[in-house]
Design a protein around this motif. Structure first.
Motif, PDB file in Angstrom:
ATOM      1  N   UNK A 477       0.831  -1.203   0.000  1.00 48.35           N
ATOM      2  CA  UNK A 477       0.000   0.000   0.000  1.00 48.35           C
ATOM      3  C   UNK A 477       0.870   1.260   0.000  1.00 48.35           C
ATOM      4  N   UNK A 478       1.649   1.391  -1.032  1.00 41.71           N
ATOM      5  CA  UNK A 478       2.553   2.532  -1.230  1.00 41.71           C
ATOM      6  C   UNK A 478       3.139   2.406  -2.640  1.00 41.71           C
ATOM      7  N   UNK A 479       3.832   3.451  -3.085  1.00 46.92           N
ATOM      8  CA  UNK A 479       4.507   3.424  -4.393  1.00 46.92           C
ATOM      9  C   UNK A 479       3.564   2.927  -5.490  1.00 46.92           C
ATOM     10  N   UNK A 480       2.383   3.511  -5.546  1.00 52.51           N
ATOM     11  CA  UNK A 480       1.315   3.013  -6.417  1.00 52.51           C
ATOM     12  C   UNK A 480       1.640   3.129  -7.904  1.00 52.51           C
ATOM     13  N   UNK A 481       2.506   4.061  -8.268  1.00 51.45           N
ATOM     14  CA  UNK A 481       2.844   4.255  -9.682  1.00 51.45           C
ATOM     15  C   UNK A 481       3.970   3.335 -10.147  1.00 51.45           C
ATOM     16  N   UNK A 482       4.607   2.627  -9.205  1.00 48.79           N
ATOM     17  CA  UNK A 482       5.698   1.719  -9.570  1.00 48.79           C
ATOM     18  C   UNK A 482       5.168   0.490 -10.301  1.00 48.79           C
ATOM     19  N   UNK A 483       6.026  -0.083 -11.158  1.00 49.85           N
ATOM     20  CA  UNK A 483       5.684  -1.367 -11.758  1.00 49.85           C
ATOM     21  C   UNK A 483       5.600  -2.436 -10.673  1.00 49.85           C
ATOM     22  N   UNK A 484       4.674  -3.358 -10.822  1.00 46.98           N
ATOM     23  CA  UNK A 484       4.569  -4.468  -9.885  1.00 46.98           C
ATOM     24  C   UNK A 484       5.391  -5.628 -10.421  1.00 46.98           C
ATOM     25  N   UNK A 485       6.046  -6.381  -9.534  1.00 42.96           N
ATOM     26  CA  UNK A 485       6.830  -7.522 -10.008  1.00 42.96           C
ATOM     27  C   UNK A 485       6.074  -8.826  -9.766  1.00 42.96           C
ATOM     28  N   UNK A 486       6.634  -9.919 -10.246  1.00 45.30           N
ATOM     29  CA  UNK A 486       5.951 -11.211 -10.193  1.00 45.30           C
ATOM     30  C   UNK A 486       5.756 -11.683  -8.756  1.00 45.30           C
ATOM     31  N   UNK A 487       6.708 -11.431  -7.905  1.00 46.48           N
ATOM     32  CA  UNK A 487       6.598 -11.777  -6.492  1.00 46.48           C
ATOM     33  C   UNK A 487       5.435 -11.027  -5.844  1.00 46.48           C
ATOM     34  N   UNK A 488       5.382  -9.727  -6.066  1.00 42.24           N
ATOM     35  CA  UNK A 488       4.333  -8.892  -5.465  1.00 42.24           C
ATOM     36  C   UNK A 488       2.950  -9.246  -6.000  1.00 42.24           C
ATOM     37  N   UNK A 489       2.865  -9.550  -7.306  1.00 48.99           N
ATOM     38  CA  UNK A 489       1.562  -9.881  -7.879  1.00 48.99           C
ATOM     39  C   UNK A 489       1.030 -11.188  -7.293  1.00 48.99           C
ATOM     40  N   UNK A 490       1.917 -12.130  -7.003  1.00 49.10           N
ATOM     41  CA  UNK A 490       1.483 -13.376  -6.350  1.00 49.10           C
ATOM     42  C   UNK A 490       0.995 -13.111  -4.935  1.00 49.10           C
ATOM     43  N   UNK A 491       1.698 -12.246  -4.194  1.00 45.77           N
ATOM     44  CA  UNK A 491       1.230 -11.879  -2.846  1.00 45.77           C
ATOM     45  C   UNK A 491      -0.151 -11.242  -2.916  1.00 45.77           C
ATOM     46  N   UNK A 492      -0.332 -10.336  -3.881  1.00 46.73           N
ATOM     47  CA  UNK A 492      -1.623  -9.673  -4.070  1.00 46.73           C
ATOM     48  C   UNK A 492      -2.707 -10.688  -4.432  1.00 46.73           C
ATOM     49  N   UNK A 493      -2.417 -11.548  -5.397  1.00 42.62           N
ATOM     50  CA  UNK A 493      -3.405 -12.509  -5.870  1.00 42.62           C
ATOM     51  C   UNK A 493      -3.845 -13.453  -4.764  1.00 42.62           C
ATOM     52  N   UNK A 494      -2.885 -13.987  -4.007  1.00 45.47           N
ATOM     53  CA  UNK A 494      -3.253 -14.967  -2.986  1.00 45.47           C
ATOM     54  C   UNK A 494      -3.992 -14.324  -1.820  1.00 45.47           C
ATOM     55  N   UNK A 495      -3.681 -13.067  -1.492  1.00 43.11           N
ATOM     56  CA  UNK A 495      -4.468 -12.404  -0.457  1.00 43.11           C
ATOM     57  C   UNK A 495      -5.903 -12.194  -0.948  1.00 43.11           C
ATOM     58  N   UNK A 496      -6.055 -11.792  -2.206  1.00 43.86           N
ATOM     59  CA  UNK A 496      -7.391 -11.563  -2.750  1.00 43.86           C
ATOM     60  C   UNK A 496      -8.182 -12.865  -2.838  1.00 43.86           C
ATOM     61  N   UNK A 497      -7.533 -13.938  -3.278  1.00 43.07           N
ATOM     62  CA  UNK A 497      -8.209 -15.235  -3.346  1.00 43.07           C
ATOM     63  C   UNK A 497      -8.627 -15.695  -1.953  1.00 43.07           C
ATOM     64  N   UNK A 498      -7.730 -15.559  -0.982  1.00 40.68           N
ATOM     65  CA  UNK A 498      -8.036 -15.955   0.392  1.00 40.68           C
ATOM     66  C   UNK A 498      -9.202 -15.160   0.959  1.00 40.68           C
ATOM     67  N   UNK A 499      -9.194 -13.846   0.717  1.00 43.55           N
ATOM     68  CA  UNK A 499     -10.257 -12.990   1.239  1.00 43.55           C
ATOM     69  C   UNK A 499     -11.587 -13.299   0.549  1.00 43.55           C
ATOM     70  N   UNK A 500     -11.562 -13.501  -0.741  1.00 45.93           N
ATOM     71  CA  UNK A 500     -12.795 -13.770  -1.480  1.00 45.93           C
ATOM     72  C   UNK A 500     -13.414 -15.107  -1.077  1.00 45.93           C
ATOM     73  N   UNK A 501     -12.571 -16.126  -0.879  1.00 45.84           N
ATOM     74  CA  UNK A 501     -13.071 -17.445  -0.508  1.00 45.84           C
ATOM     75  C   UNK A 501     -13.270 -17.603   0.992  1.00 45.84           C
ATOM     76  N   UNK A 502     -12.819 -16.597   1.752  1.00 42.65           N
ATOM     77  CA  UNK A 502     -12.945 -16.631   3.212  1.00 42.65           C
ATOM     78  C   UNK A 502     -12.267 -17.865   3.800  1.00 42.65           C
ATOM     79  N   UNK A 503     -11.083 -18.180   3.276  1.00 38.12           N
ATOM     80  CA  UNK A 503     -10.301 -19.308   3.747  1.00 38.12           C
ATOM     81  C   UNK A 503      -8.824 -18.929   3.786  1.00 38.12           C
TER      82      UNK A 503
END
Length: 641
Positions: A477-503
């Motif tokens: 939640x910072x540096x919003x204009x920076x490019x996202x890398x593959x590591x960060x996108x996986x962290x983002x994706x898995x948090x979103x999947x976990x939150x959406x599935x409530x697991x």
């Protein structure tokens, strides 16, 4: 009832409540008021003789002279039975059983006599355990039968903890007792055999294996005649030939490049100079040797010199630190006494004996005022020290009330005077010390919502909505204009999947694959990362590697790659990804064939749009703000199913 169905029901109910504040609305209002407020509570009262940080949900603690492991509820998971213990990493922790202790002696060459130094040497039989407490010895073929390796000799029984002797990428290195002067072990407890014809009399030099590359050297030779040994090919990397009276000093690879110093000495074998540069895996200097030093993140793990922003903090010949990019261009002026990589959008610096923080533009965000300080952890807080006590601060520099019991020695290790200082950023659970007894504090923190000025105006509403839905990891939640890398996108994706599935992520992986996430991790599908979110996304079919065991975690992602990640995430979340129509982009022929279905799908469900002029521009890099917007739109699309 599914988590997203619950959300829809709560929404429809709130529309009907026009005269009273609903519990959901009250909770949201309460959450909003808590943003920017970091709360500290004592989770486990000080009661142990020594304690280490939590990792893999377990922490080593010492009681009645023995080490065991507890969970965050202070329940003993692995009994108190070891004389030495380290922290868990990759599901393993190194432990030791005391074999002998004896006074250290020192030989006096002038008198020809030996005398005691006043210190005690401890020798341990070494092994390691998994999170269930199952033990394996490090097998020692140089003492007849494969008994436990009996040669970790230290001055204190706590050295396994303070020196962070851990597995990384399935390997561990440390000094041996007989035979070779150093050992490389795998997770079976076996010595990894190296090609003697390739490396000669060299042996593992103590640094961890990174990117399938090991540093080896010969201790009896000045400088060790160090070289890089590639485990996959069994070959060494040829380095440029040196002039007389000079040698190489090597450090681990990260992002395909490694720090390498050219060290020169005089006729009395005293070092004249050491200049650091950076070399690639072809043995070519991509940045010529010229720097006096540099700082490192994750020194016992990934050994990251170039941070996630692509900047390395190096020291010039005048002793001042600044920042360079991978082309060697100066991007932060060389005017600091010490400078560390960006974390949570802030870079730790030292000036005139005091520590503070720079913002993303290189301006002072928190004035230099602390005797010691760490970088910000993933939760958005740092440990600082005022000369008498250690305590927490938030990203605005506010002191966290109640956190004054932190154990300074846990977070500030080594000696600043000889450049061996190692800083450890705090996690959700922090080690506290009260009157010589150790326990744990717990941190709760919701960062304040970003300001509109931090990102593009078009992105603000959906980025903040994604944050409010807890789809975005705190550290991103910072540096919003920076490019996202593959590591960060996986962290983002898995948090979103976990939150959406409530697991929890671990439960999602177990249910989808029939295997524990730890099992996936310990298969080591990639040689350049063991990030649990990357492994989880890989197990679920959301991401793949680059081939040859490489994941390339620090590489920026392109728009077409983002489309693929998002479509595969949609499939994991139960969406039908088979009914796809052609989006008819003007640059459709530039979209890779393997990504066309993904691009068409995310456009079809209104998750990704074009970039203007009817184009998709598949090869453009993807930014953090774009990632947060589209992960939120995917979340909304799932809710609408």
């Amino acid at each position: 009832m599914n988590h997203w169905k619950k959300r829809l029901l709560a929404l429809s109910l709130s529309i009907c409540m026009t005269t009273a504040l609903s519990p959901a609305a009250f909770a949201a209002e309460q959450e909003e008021s808590d943003r920017g407020t970091l709360t500290y509570t004592e989770a486990i009262a000080p009661q142990y003789e020594k304690a280490g940080v939590f990792s893999d949900e377990l922490a080593p603690v010492k009681q009645n002279g023995k080490w065991g492991y507890i969970n965050t509820d202070n329940e003993v998971v692995i009994p108190f039975q070891y004389d030495a213990a380290g922290i868990f990493n990759e599901g393993y922790a190194v432990v030791g059983t005391l074999v002998s202790s004896e006074p250290e002696t020192e030989y006096d060459w002038e008198t020809g006599e030996s005398h005691e130094t006043g210190r005690t040497l401890y020798t341990f039989a070494m092994g390691f355990i998994d999170t269930d407490g199952n033990y394996k010895p490090f097998k020692d073929p140089y003492h007849g039968e494969y008994s436990g390796l009996e040669e970790i000799t230290t001055y204190t029984t706590d050295d396994l903890l303070t020196n962070n002797i851990v597995f990384y990428n399935g390997y561990i290195t440390f000094n041996g007792y007989d035979g070779p002067d150093g050992y490389l072990y795998d997770t079976n407890g076996d010595i990894v055999e190296l090609d003697d014809e390739e490396i000669g009399y060299r042996y593992p030099f103590g640094w961890q294996v990174t990117e399938n590359t090991l540093i080896v050297g010969e201790g009896a030779v000045l400088g060790g005649e160090q070289c890089f040994y590639q485990l996959d090919s069994g070959r060494v990397i040829d380095l440029p030939e040196l002039s007389a009276n000079s040698y190489y000093d090597l450090r681990p690879f990260n992002q395909g490049i490694a720090p390498v110093a050219v060290v020169s000495w005089n006729d009395t074998s005293e070092v004249d100079s050491a200049k650091w540069g950076f070399i690639d895996k072809n043995g070519t200097f991509v940045i010529e040797p010229q720097y006096a030093g540099f700082t490192v993140s994750d020194i016992y793990g990934a050994y990251q010199v170039f941070g996630d922003t692509g900047v390395a903090m190096t020291q010039n010949a005048d002793g001042k630190y600044g920042g360079i990019n991978k082309s060697g261009d100066t991007v932060i002026p060389f005017e600091y006494d010490k400078l560390y990589n960006y974390d949570f959008g802030l870079a730790l610096f030292e000036q005139n004996g005091k520590w503070g923080y720079l913002d993303e533009n290189g301006a002072t965000a928190i004035a230099a005022q602390y005797e010691q300080a760490t970088s910000f952890g993933s939760g958005g807080y740092a440990v600082t020290y005022d000369g008498s006590k250690a305590f927490l601060i938030d990203s605005k520099g506010n002191t966290i009330v109640g956190s004054e019991k932190l154990d300074a020695d846990t977070y500030f290790q080594g000696d600043e005077s000889d450049d061996s200082r190692v800083l450890y950023s705090p996690d959700e659970y922090v080690v506290i010390n009260e009157n010589g007894k150790y326990g744990y504090g717990h941190i709760s923190y919701l960062p304040p919502l970003p300001e509109k000025s931090e990102m593009s105006s078009w992105a603000y509403e959906e980025v903040t909505a994604a944050i409010e839905e807890n789809l975005v990891p705190t550290y991103l939640q910072n540096l919003y204009l920076n490019n996202i890398n593959r590591n960060e996108f996986c962290d983002l994706t898995m948090q979103a999947v976990s939150e959406t599935m409530d697991q929890e992520v671990e439960d999602i992986v177990r249910q989808a694959t029939g295997k524990e996430l730890t099992e996936w991790t310990q298969q080591y599908p990639f040689y350049d990362t063991t990030n649990s979110d990357i492994i989880a996304a890989y197990a679920l079919g959301i991401v793949n590697g680059r081939g040859g065991g490489q994941f390339d975690p620090y590489a920026s992602i392109t728009r077409e790659e983002a489309a693929a990640f998002l479509m595969r995430s949609a499939k994991v979340l139960g969406m039908d990804t088979t009914q796809i129509s052609d989006a008819q982009f003007a640059d459709a022929d530039e979209i890779s064939a393997s990504f066309r279905d993904a691009v068409n799908f995310v456009y079809q469900i209104n998750v990704m749009n074009g970039t203007g002029g009817g184009k998709f521009t598949p090869d453009d890099n993807y930014t953090r703000e774009q990632s947060f917007v589209t992960i939120y739109r995917l979340f909304q699309a799932v809710l609408a199913e």
